[in-house]
Design an enzyme around this catalytic site. Structure first.
Site, PDB file in Angstrom:
ATOM      1  N   GLY A  16       3.469  10.768   8.776  1.00  0.00           N
ATOM      2  CA  GLY A  16       3.939  10.876   7.399  1.00  0.00           C
ATOM      3  C   GLY A  16       4.778   9.703   6.928  1.00  0.00           C
ATOM      4  N   SER A  17       4.595   8.521   7.538  1.00  0.00           N
ATOM      5  CA  SER A  17       5.424   7.394   7.083  1.00  0.00           C
ATOM      6  C   SER A  17       5.026   6.956   5.669  1.00  0.00           C
ATOM      7  CB  SER A  17       5.365   6.231   8.073  1.00  0.00           C
ATOM      8  OG  SER A  17       4.104   5.630   8.080  1.00  0.00           O
ATOM      9  N   ASN A  18       3.749   7.090   5.314  1.00  0.00           N
ATOM     10  CA  ASN A  18       3.352   6.777   3.932  1.00  0.00           C
ATOM     11  C   ASN A  18       3.918   7.804   2.953  1.00  0.00           C
ATOM     12  OD1 ASN A  18       1.522   4.356   3.551  1.00  0.00           O
ATOM     13  ND2 ASN A  18       0.618   5.310   5.367  1.00  0.00           N
ATOM     14  N   LEU A  94      -6.459  13.540   7.850  1.00  0.00           N
ATOM     15  CA  LEU A  94      -7.659  13.160   8.610  1.00  0.00           C
ATOM     16  C   LEU A  94      -8.754  14.215   8.580  1.00  0.00           C
ATOM     17  CD1 LEU A  94      -5.897  11.364  11.602  1.00  0.00           C
ATOM     18  CD2 LEU A  94      -6.666  10.424   9.413  1.00  0.00           C
ATOM     19  N   ILE A  97     -11.953  16.410   2.475  1.00  0.00           N
ATOM     20  CA  ILE A  97     -11.604  17.286   1.349  1.00  0.00           C
ATOM     21  C   ILE A  97     -12.879  18.004   0.917  1.00  0.00           C
ATOM     22  CG2 ILE A  97     -10.753  17.339  -1.038  1.00  0.00           C
ATOM     23  CD1 ILE A  97      -8.584  16.457   0.842  1.00  0.00           C
ATOM     24  N   ASN A 111      -6.578   8.055  -1.862  1.00  0.00           N
ATOM     25  CA  ASN A 111      -6.417   7.929  -0.407  1.00  0.00           C
ATOM     26  C   ASN A 111      -5.937   6.523  -0.066  1.00  0.00           C
ATOM     27  OD1 ASN A 111      -6.741   8.584   2.398  1.00  0.00           O
ATOM     28  ND2 ASN A 111      -8.651   7.416   2.399  1.00  0.00           N
ATOM     29  N   HIS A 113      -6.342   3.757   3.050  1.00  0.00           N
ATOM     30  CA  HIS A 113      -7.141   3.488   4.247  1.00  0.00           C
ATOM     31  C   HIS A 113      -6.663   2.177   4.865  1.00  0.00           C
ATOM     32  CE1 HIS A 113     -10.651   3.781   6.839  1.00  0.00           C
ATOM     33  NE2 HIS A 113     -10.759   2.480   6.695  1.00  0.00           N
ATOM     34  N   ASP A 154     -14.547   7.136   2.023  1.00  0.00           N
ATOM     35  CA  ASP A 154     -14.044   5.774   1.765  1.00  0.00           C
ATOM     36  C   ASP A 154     -14.886   4.973   0.777  1.00  0.00           C
ATOM     37  OD1 ASP A 154     -12.046   6.329   3.646  1.00  0.00           O
ATOM     38  OD2 ASP A 154     -13.272   5.573   5.296  1.00  0.00           O
ATOM     39  N   GLU A 183       1.010  -1.007   4.119  1.00  0.00           N
ATOM     40  CA  GLU A 183       0.698   0.251   3.421  1.00  0.00           C
ATOM     41  C   GLU A 183       1.924   0.798   2.700  1.00  0.00           C
ATOM     42  OE1 GLU A 183      -1.539   3.275   5.608  1.00  0.00           O
ATOM     43  OE2 GLU A 183      -2.058   1.766   7.082  1.00  0.00           O
TER      44      GLU A 183
HETATM   45  C1  GAR Z   1      -2.158   5.290   8.008  1.00  0.00           C
HETATM   46  O1  GAR Z   1      -2.362   4.058   8.658  1.00  0.00           O
HETATM   47  C2  GAR Z   1      -3.314   5.584   7.071  1.00  0.00           C
HETATM   48  O2  GAR Z   1      -3.821   4.459   6.431  1.00  0.00           O
HETATM   49  C3  GAR Z   1      -4.304   6.169   8.027  1.00  0.00           C
HETATM   50  O3  GAR Z   1      -3.549   7.008   8.862  1.00  0.00           O
HETATM   51  C4  GAR Z   1      -2.239   6.444   9.006  1.00  0.00           C
HETATM   52  C5  GAR Z   1      -1.224   7.522   8.713  1.00  0.00           C
HETATM   53  O4  GAR Z   1       0.074   7.083   9.015  1.00  0.00           O
HETATM   54  N1  GAR Z   1      -5.340   6.873   7.328  1.00  0.00           N
HETATM   55  C6  GAR Z   1      -6.620   6.806   7.661  1.00  0.00           C
HETATM   56  O5  GAR Z   1      -7.025   6.194   8.623  1.00  0.00           O
HETATM   57  C7  GAR Z   1      -7.566   7.577   6.738  1.00  0.00           C
HETATM   58  N2  GAR Z   1      -8.928   7.173   6.959  1.00  0.00           N
HETATM   59  P1  GAR Z   1       1.322   7.883   8.459  1.00  0.00           P
HETATM   60  O6  GAR Z   1       1.136   9.360   8.825  1.00  0.00           O
HETATM   61  O7  GAR Z   1       2.484   7.277   9.181  1.00  0.00           O
HETATM   62  O8  GAR Z   1       1.386   7.678   6.966  1.00  0.00           O
END
Ligand code: GAR
Length: 199
Positions: A16-18, A94, A97, A111, A113, A154, A183
């Site tokens: 969940g850092s994003n 992941l 939907i 999303n 990516h 994607d 990101e």
């Molecule tokens: C992120 O790097 C995001 O881009 C990726 O999962 C990670 C989640 O990190 N998403 C995908 O690969 C989707 N196809 P986070 O939980 O720290 O945000």
């Protein structure tokens, strides 16, 4: 004042850092948006812990709770409608939907990516697998993409991309760290753009 705020749902499966970067940006930049809930297929993960800590509703919803996929899709749609969600931000979610949800929220599901789409996207390309494929390909740059979600993995319209270099000696892990930092700047910038374009 708060009536003008877009009601956001953030969908996560992991750290969940994003999600945190989006949450911080909304406060720091005073964006006209509010994260109303975090939905996850995992009841315990970093994202859900963060939501609980900051009094954001943490809704655990997983296919495994339902006998049929249709029921799962209906439950997801009901949860979004009950909370009057305007926009859904996938942040490391992941799971696919359901098509019914995508159809109900055209160009309202976004999303992030961890590659420069259309490169290194598609079914099965997520997380570390993306960075491993980039390193194996010998590419000299990578990055991240924020895009709308449609029925194909994607493939939805690209909203914004940022690049990072792939440097000599990079491993999938070192590249992943660089892309993740990118990101955390990109997703808030893309959200700000979307909110400005669709007040
Ligand atoms: C992120 O790097 C995001 O881009 C990726 O999962 C990670 C989640 O990190 N998403 C995908 O690969 C989707 N196809 P986070 O939980 O720290 O945000």
């Amino acid at each position: 004042m708060s009536d003008n705020k877009k009601r956001l749902a953030v969908f996560c499966s992991g750290t969940g850092s994003n999600f945190r970067a989006l949450f911080d940006a909304i406060i720091e930049r005073e964006l006209p948006a509010e994260i109303v809930m975090c939905l996850s297929n995992r009841s315990q993960c970093g994202a859900m812990e963060f939501a609980r800590e900051y009094d954001i509703e943490a809704l655990h919803l997983s296919e495994s709770q339902f006998g049929a996929l249709d029921d799962f899709a209906r439950a997801m749609l009901n949860a979004l409608r009950e909370r009057r969600i305007d926009m859904i931000l996938l942040a490391g979610y992941l799971r696919k939907i359901p098509d019914e949800v995508i159809a109900a929220y055209p160009e309202k599901i976004v999303n992030i990516h961890p590659s420069l789409l259309p490169e290194f996207g598609g079914h099965g390309m997520y997380g570390m697998r993306v960075h491993e494929a980039v390193i194996a390909s010998g590419e000299t740059r990578s990055g991240a993409t924020v895009h709308f979600v449609n029925e194909e993995y994607d493939k939805g319209r690209i909203i914004m991309q940022h690049h990072v270099p792939v440097v000599t000696g990079d491993t999938a892990e070192t590249l992943a760290e660089r892309v993740l930092r990118c990101e955390h700047r990109l997703y808030p910038a893309a959200l700000e753009k979307l909110l400005a374009e669709h007040p």
